[in-house]
Design a protein around this motif. Structure first.
Motif, PDB file in Angstrom:
ATOM      1  N   ASN A 244      74.170  -4.005  -3.897  1.00 45.49           N
ATOM      2  CA  ASN A 244      74.791  -3.456  -4.823  1.00 45.49           C
ATOM      3  C   ASN A 244      75.137  -4.792  -5.987  1.00 45.49           C
ATOM      4  OD1 ASN A 244      74.421  -1.021  -3.999  1.00 45.49           O
ATOM      5  ND2 ASN A 244      76.326  -1.311  -2.613  1.00 45.49           N
ATOM      6  N   ASN A 245      75.194  -5.911  -5.671  1.00 46.32           N
ATOM      7  CA  ASN A 245      75.438  -6.967  -6.285  1.00 46.32           C
ATOM      8  C   ASN A 245      74.672  -7.359  -7.265  1.00 46.32           C
ATOM      9  OD1 ASN A 245      78.263  -7.121  -5.154  1.00 46.32           O
ATOM     10  ND2 ASN A 245      77.422  -8.198  -3.482  1.00 46.32           N
ATOM     11  N   ALA A 246      73.287  -7.313  -7.117  1.00 46.88           N
ATOM     12  CA  ALA A 246      72.250  -7.793  -8.089  1.00 46.88           C
ATOM     13  C   ALA A 246      72.095  -6.747  -9.247  1.00 46.88           C
ATOM     14  CB  ALA A 246      70.803  -7.739  -7.376  1.00 46.88           C
ATOM     15  N   PRO A 247      72.021  -7.443 -10.359  1.00 46.66           N
ATOM     16  CA  PRO A 247      72.093  -6.672 -11.753  1.00 46.66           C
ATOM     17  C   PRO A 247      70.891  -5.989 -11.874  1.00 46.66           C
ATOM     18  CG  PRO A 247      72.103  -9.129 -12.176  1.00 46.66           C
ATOM     19  CD  PRO A 247      72.333  -8.752 -10.883  1.00 46.66           C
ATOM     20  N   ARG A 248      70.726  -4.747 -12.334  1.00 46.81           N
ATOM     21  CA  ARG A 248      69.367  -4.091 -12.520  1.00 46.81           C
ATOM     22  C   ARG A 248      69.527  -2.945 -13.589  1.00 46.81           C
ATOM     23  NH1 ARG A 248      70.354  -3.003  -7.287  1.00 46.81           N
ATOM     24  NH2 ARG A 248      68.563  -4.117  -6.459  1.00 46.81           N
ATOM     25  N   ARG A 249      68.549  -2.484 -14.147  1.00 45.52           N
ATOM     26  CA  ARG A 249      68.654  -1.433 -15.208  1.00 45.52           C
ATOM     27  C   ARG A 249      68.362  -0.052 -14.443  1.00 45.52           C
ATOM     28  NH1 ARG A 249      63.742  -2.254 -17.739  1.00 45.52           N
ATOM     29  NH2 ARG A 249      62.854  -3.201 -15.844  1.00 45.52           N
ATOM     30  N   PRO A 250      69.032   0.768 -15.139  1.00 45.96           N
ATOM     31  CA  PRO A 250      68.962   2.177 -14.608  1.00 45.96           C
ATOM     32  C   PRO A 250      67.324   2.541 -14.549  1.00 45.96           C
ATOM     33  CG  PRO A 250      70.621   1.986 -16.337  1.00 45.96           C
ATOM     34  CD  PRO A 250      70.051   0.815 -16.169  1.00 45.96           C
ATOM     35  N   ARG A 251      66.975   3.307 -13.563  1.00 50.84           N
ATOM     36  CA  ARG A 251      65.350   3.546 -13.529  1.00 50.84           C
ATOM     37  C   ARG A 251      65.105   4.830 -14.353  1.00 50.84           C
ATOM     38  NH1 ARG A 251      62.652  -0.017 -10.523  1.00 50.84           N
ATOM     39  NH2 ARG A 251      63.877  -1.016  -8.782  1.00 50.84           N
ATOM     40  N   GLY A 252      65.935   5.389 -15.137  1.00 51.93           N
ATOM     41  CA  GLY A 252      65.595   6.735 -15.953  1.00 51.93           C
ATOM     42  C   GLY A 252      65.472   6.306 -17.318  1.00 51.93           C
ATOM     43  N   GLY A 253      65.813   5.255 -17.812  1.00 51.14           N
ATOM     44  CA  GLY A 253      65.725   5.050 -19.354  1.00 51.14           C
ATOM     45  C   GLY A 253      67.175   5.474 -19.877  1.00 51.14           C
ATOM     46  N   GLY A 254      67.170   5.570 -21.227  1.00 51.72           N
ATOM     47  CA  GLY A 254      68.175   6.320 -21.722  1.00 51.72           C
ATOM     48  C   GLY A 254      69.355   5.219 -22.588  1.00 51.72           C
ATOM     49  N   GLY A 255      68.713   4.559 -23.241  1.00 52.01           N
ATOM     50  CA  GLY A 255      69.438   3.767 -24.144  1.00 52.01           C
ATOM     51  C   GLY A 255      68.665   2.594 -24.555  1.00 52.01           C
ATOM     52  N   THR A 256      68.941   1.978 -25.615  1.00 46.25           N
ATOM     53  CA  THR A 256      68.369   0.809 -26.101  1.00 46.25           C
ATOM     54  C   THR A 256      69.336  -0.254 -26.599  1.00 46.25           C
ATOM     55  OG1 THR A 256      66.647   1.978 -26.646  1.00 46.25           O
ATOM     56  CG2 THR A 256      66.505  -0.218 -27.659  1.00 46.25           C
ATOM     57  N   THR A 257      69.868  -1.388 -26.083  1.00 47.24           N
ATOM     58  CA  THR A 257      71.103  -2.197 -26.444  1.00 47.24           C
ATOM     59  C   THR A 257      70.583  -3.429 -27.206  1.00 47.24           C
ATOM     60  OG1 THR A 257      70.799  -3.148 -24.289  1.00 47.24           O
ATOM     61  CG2 THR A 257      72.556  -1.328 -24.802  1.00 47.24           C
ATOM     62  N   LEU A 258      69.941  -3.053 -28.363  1.00 49.29           N
ATOM     63  CA  LEU A 258      69.407  -4.056 -29.222  1.00 49.29           C
ATOM     64  C   LEU A 258      70.391  -5.002 -29.767  1.00 49.29           C
ATOM     65  CD1 LEU A 258      67.127  -5.503 -30.993  1.00 49.29           C
ATOM     66  CD2 LEU A 258      67.348  -3.776 -32.581  1.00 49.29           C
ATOM     67  N   TYR A 259      71.400  -4.519 -30.584  1.00 53.83           N
ATOM     68  CA  TYR A 259      72.475  -5.196 -30.951  1.00 53.83           C
ATOM     69  C   TYR A 259      73.200  -6.017 -29.975  1.00 53.83           C
ATOM     70  CZ  TYR A 259      72.074  -1.578 -34.745  1.00 53.83           C
ATOM     71  OH  TYR A 259      71.641  -0.780 -35.221  1.00 53.83           O
ATOM     72  N   ASP A 260      73.432  -5.478 -28.717  1.00 54.47           N
ATOM     73  CA  ASP A 260      73.977  -6.439 -27.805  1.00 54.47           C
ATOM     74  C   ASP A 260      72.963  -7.682 -27.337  1.00 54.47           C
ATOM     75  OD1 ASP A 260      76.158  -4.688 -27.598  1.00 54.47           O
ATOM     76  OD2 ASP A 260      75.602  -3.911 -25.728  1.00 54.47           O
ATOM     77  N   ALA A 261      71.788  -7.348 -27.239  1.00 52.32           N
ATOM     78  CA  ALA A 261      70.691  -8.218 -26.782  1.00 52.32           C
ATOM     79  C   ALA A 261      70.770  -9.543 -28.014  1.00 52.32           C
ATOM     80  CB  ALA A 261      69.468  -7.754 -26.722  1.00 52.32           C
ATOM     81  N   LEU A 262      70.776  -9.117 -29.029  1.00 57.34           N
ATOM     82  CA  LEU A 262      70.865 -10.173 -30.155  1.00 57.34           C
ATOM     83  C   LEU A 262      72.197 -10.787 -30.098  1.00 57.34           C
ATOM     84  CD1 LEU A 262      69.641 -11.894 -32.498  1.00 57.34           C
ATOM     85  CD2 LEU A 262      70.404 -10.022 -34.046  1.00 57.34           C
ATOM     86  N   PHE A 263      73.243 -10.130 -30.168  1.00 58.42           N
ATOM     87  CA  PHE A 263      74.523 -10.944 -29.969  1.00 58.42           C
ATOM     88  C   PHE A 263      74.708 -11.894 -28.608  1.00 58.42           C
ATOM     89  CE2 PHE A 263      78.774 -11.361 -28.640  1.00 58.42           C
ATOM     90  CZ  PHE A 263      79.550 -11.398 -29.978  1.00 58.42           C
ATOM     91  N   LEU A 264      74.200 -11.263 -27.726  1.00 60.45           N
ATOM     92  CA  LEU A 264      74.433 -12.254 -26.490  1.00 60.45           C
ATOM     93  C   LEU A 264      73.519 -13.419 -26.552  1.00 60.45           C
ATOM     94  CD1 LEU A 264      74.982  -9.419 -23.684  1.00 60.45           C
ATOM     95  CD2 LEU A 264      76.452 -11.284 -24.453  1.00 60.45           C
ATOM     96  N   ALA A 265      72.344 -13.334 -26.994  1.00 58.23           N
ATOM     97  CA  ALA A 265      71.188 -14.422 -27.156  1.00 58.23           C
ATOM     98  C   ALA A 265      71.837 -15.529 -27.988  1.00 58.23           C
ATOM     99  CB  ALA A 265      69.828 -13.887 -27.660  1.00 58.23           C
ATOM    100  N   SER A 266      72.402 -15.009 -29.191  1.00 51.02           N
ATOM    101  CA  SER A 266      72.833 -15.909 -30.197  1.00 51.02           C
ATOM    102  C   SER A 266      74.436 -16.461 -29.718  1.00 51.02           C
ATOM    103  CB  SER A 266      73.159 -15.342 -31.563  1.00 51.02           C
ATOM    104  OG  SER A 266      71.987 -14.815 -31.864  1.00 51.02           O
ATOM    105  N   ASP A 267      75.400 -15.904 -29.215  1.00 52.11           N
ATOM    106  CA  ASP A 267      76.711 -16.277 -28.798  1.00 52.11           C
ATOM    107  C   ASP A 267      76.723 -16.897 -27.722  1.00 52.11           C
ATOM    108  OD1 ASP A 267      79.468 -16.075 -29.957  1.00 52.11           O
ATOM    109  OD2 ASP A 267      79.791 -15.071 -27.924  1.00 52.11           O
ATOM    110  N   GLU A 268      75.747 -16.595 -26.540  1.00 59.85           N
ATOM    111  CA  GLU A 268      76.151 -17.084 -25.394  1.00 59.85           C
ATOM    112  C   GLU A 268      75.112 -18.058 -24.985  1.00 59.85           C
ATOM    113  OE1 GLU A 268      78.123 -16.445 -22.541  1.00 59.85           O
ATOM    114  OE2 GLU A 268      79.498 -15.160 -23.967  1.00 59.85           O
ATOM    115  N   LEU A 269      73.765 -18.093 -25.730  1.00 59.37           N
ATOM    116  CA  LEU A 269      72.840 -19.200 -25.438  1.00 59.37           C
ATOM    117  C   LEU A 269      72.501 -19.979 -26.609  1.00 59.37           C
ATOM    118  CD1 LEU A 269      70.395 -16.415 -23.422  1.00 59.37           C
ATOM    119  CD2 LEU A 269      72.237 -18.084 -22.457  1.00 59.37           C
ATOM    120  N   MET A 270      72.147 -19.534 -27.700  1.00 60.03           N
ATOM    121  CA  MET A 270      71.763 -20.312 -28.819  1.00 60.03           C
ATOM    122  C   MET A 270      72.907 -21.155 -29.633  1.00 60.03           C
ATOM    123  SD  MET A 270      68.743 -20.390 -29.325  1.00 60.03           S
ATOM    124  CE  MET A 270      66.912 -19.306 -29.650  1.00 60.03           C
ATOM    125  N   SER A 271      74.204 -20.781 -29.109  1.00 58.24           N
ATOM    126  CA  SER A 271      75.117 -21.571 -29.923  1.00 58.24           C
ATOM    127  C   SER A 271      75.391 -22.733 -29.061  1.00 58.24           C
ATOM    128  CB  SER A 271      76.639 -20.733 -29.809  1.00 58.24           C
ATOM    129  OG  SER A 271      76.718 -20.478 -28.375  1.00 58.24           O
TER     130      SER A 271
END
Length: 382
Positions: free
Chosen positions: A174-201
Motif C-alpha cells: 500500500n505504500n507504493a504510489p500507483r495510478r488508479p486502474r480505471g482512469g478518470g482524470g488528467t492532471t496536466l496542470y499539476d504535471a507541468l507545475f511539479l516538473a517546473s517547480d520541483e525539478l527544473m528550478s
C-alpha cells in the motif's frame, strides 16, 4: 640608562597608538552600514536568460545573427543585452511529460518508441540529463533527473494507460504510489507545475519540457496560469505535442479541492509539500475562467489545443500536432533541430524591470522579414 629612560616613553606611546586609532575609527562604521545596504535591487537582481529561435518566412532556421541585431525592451523600456551566445555548449535538461489517460491509449506505443530515440539523440554529454513523468488521474514521477540512459529507458517501458498493464508489483504494497486502474482524470496542470517547480528550478543550463497530451485537464489542483508561471520562473521552455485522442465515455465524479497532496500521492513525498499551493492570484489578472484547479469542470468545454498552445507560446516553446503526415518521431526531430539552433540572450534588468512581479518582454530584430520565438516574460520575487 639615560638612553633607556628617554626611549621608554616613546615605546609606551607606540604601543598605545594603534588602539587609539582603532577607537577613533569605530564611530564611523555605523555611518557606512546604510550606504552598503541601500542598493538591494542590485544585489537581488539576477541575469535573465532568453532562449531565442529565429526563422525566415519559409521556416528555415537562421543561425548567423549577432547581438547588435537584436533590440530588447522590458515593460516598454530598453534593456542592454550583456550576454549573447549559441546555446549548444550548455548542459541540457529535458523533461518528458506523457499523458496516459484513456484518450491517449492509441498513441502511447508510438510515443514510447519515439521518446526513446529522442533521448538517445539529445543526451550527448554526461552533463545532459532527463526525467520522465506520466500523468492521468494523478501525476507520477517515473524517473527523477538523471544522465543514465538505462534508467530512462526502463522508465519509458513503464509508460502505459490505466487498465492496459497487468502490472508486476504486488497489490499488497500500500505504500507504493500507483495510478488508479480505471482512469478518470488528467492532471496536466499539476504535471507541468511539479516538473517546473520541483525539478527544473534546481537545474542550470538549457531546460525544456516536452508534453505529449490532448491538452485536457480534469482534477488538477493547480491552474493553467500557475503551471505556466512555474515554468517561466524555472526558465523552462515547453514544447507541446498535441494528439486529439478519443475521449472515453465515462461519468466523472465531482470533487472539491480538499485533502493533502496530489491524487494518489504519486509524486515523491506524498504530493505537493505543505498540502497545496498557498494562496492564489496571478500578477496579470488570472486566466478568466476554465478549470480552476481542484474541481472537474461542471460546464463549458476545456479547449486542450489552446491550453497547449498557450503553454508553448508563453514559455518560448512551440506547439505541434500529430497528423497523418507528421508523426511523433518527425516532431521530435524538429524539436531537436530547434534546440541546437537556439541563441541565448542575457540581461540584468534595470531597477524597474527587477521589481517583484511579472515583466513583459518585447524582443525584435533590426532585420525585417524574420520571425522570433522566445518567452513572453519573466517573474522576479516570490
Amino acid at each position: 640608562m639615560n638612553v633607556l629612560r628617554l626611549l621608554r616613553p616613546l615605546l609606551v606611546a607606540s604601543l598605545l597608538l594603534p588602539p587609539l586609532v582603532r577607537a577613533q575609527q569605530k564611530p564611523t562604521a555605523p555611518e557606512q552600514t546604510p550606504a552598503s545596504t541601500a542598493p538591494t535591487i542590485a544585489v537581488d537582481a539576477r541575469l535573465v536568460n532568453l532562449p531565442v529561435v529565429v526563422r525566415d518566412k519559409k521556416g528555415a532556421l537562421i543561425q548567423n545573427l549577432t547581438k547588435d541585431e537584436f533590440v530588447l525592451q522590458v515593460d516598454g523600456k530598453p534593456q542592454t543585452i550583456r550576454y549573447f551566445d549559441k546555446d549548444t555548449n550548455l548542459p541540457l535538461t529535458l523533461g518528458l511529460l506523457v499523458d496516459t489517460s484513456l484518450s491517449q491509449r492509441d498513441v502511447i506505443d508510438e510515443e514510447r518508441a519515439a521518446s526513446s530515440t529522442f533521448l538517445d539523440q539529445m543526451l550527448t554529454t554526461p552533463k545532459d540529463k532527463a526525467f520522465i513523468i506520466q500523468f492521468a488521474a494523478e501525476t507520477e514521477l517515473l524517473q527523477d533527473v538523471t544522465s543514465s540512459r538505462p534508467l530512462l529507458q526502463a522508465a519509458l517501458k513503464q509508460i502505459d494507460t490505466p487498465g492496459r498493464s497487468s502490472g508486476s508489483s504486488s497489490d499488497d504494497d500500500n505504500n507504493a504510489p500507483r495510478r488508479p486502474r480505471g482512469g478518470g482524470g488528467t492532471t496536466l496542470y499539476d504535471a507541468l507545475f511539479l516538473a517546473s517547480d520541483e525539478l527544473m528550478s534546481k537545474q542550470t543550463g538549457r531546460k525544456a519540457v516536452i508534453i505529449l497530451s490532448d491538452g485536457g485537464d480534469r482534477g488538477s489542483r493547480e491552474t493553467l496560469v500557475k503551471s505556466i508561471e512555474a515554468a517561466q520562473r524555472a526558465d523552462t521552455i515547453v514544447y507541446a505535442i498535441y494528439f486529439k485522442g478519443e475521449e472515453p465515455h465515462q461519468n466523472f465524479p465531482q470533487r472539491g479541492n480538499r485533502g493533502g497532496g496530489y491524487p494518489g500521492g504519486g509524486y515523491p513525498g506524498g504530493g505537493y509539500p505543505g498540502g497545496g499551493y498557498p494562496g492564489g492570484g496571478y500578477p496579470r489578472g488570472g486566466n478568466g475562467g476554465g478549470n480552476n484547479g481542484g474541481t472537474y469542470p461542471t460546464q463549458g468545454h476545456i479547449d486542450g489545443k489552446k491550453n497547449l498552445e498557450r503553454m508553448a507560446q508563453e514559455t518560448g516553446g512551440r506547439f505541434f500536432e500529430v497528423k497523418k503526415n507528421q508523426d511523433v518521431a518527425q516532431i521530435y526531430n524538429q524539436i531537436a533541430e530547434e534546440l541546437r539552433a537556439q541563441y541565448r540572450l542575457g540581461f540584468t534588468p534595470s531597477q524597474d524591470a527587477a521589481a517583484a512581479g511579472y515583466h513583459q518582454i518585447d524582443l525584435a530584430l533590426h532585420q525585417k522579414g524574420l520571425l522570433l520565438q522566445t518567452r513572453d516574460g519573466y517573474y522576479t520575487g516570490k
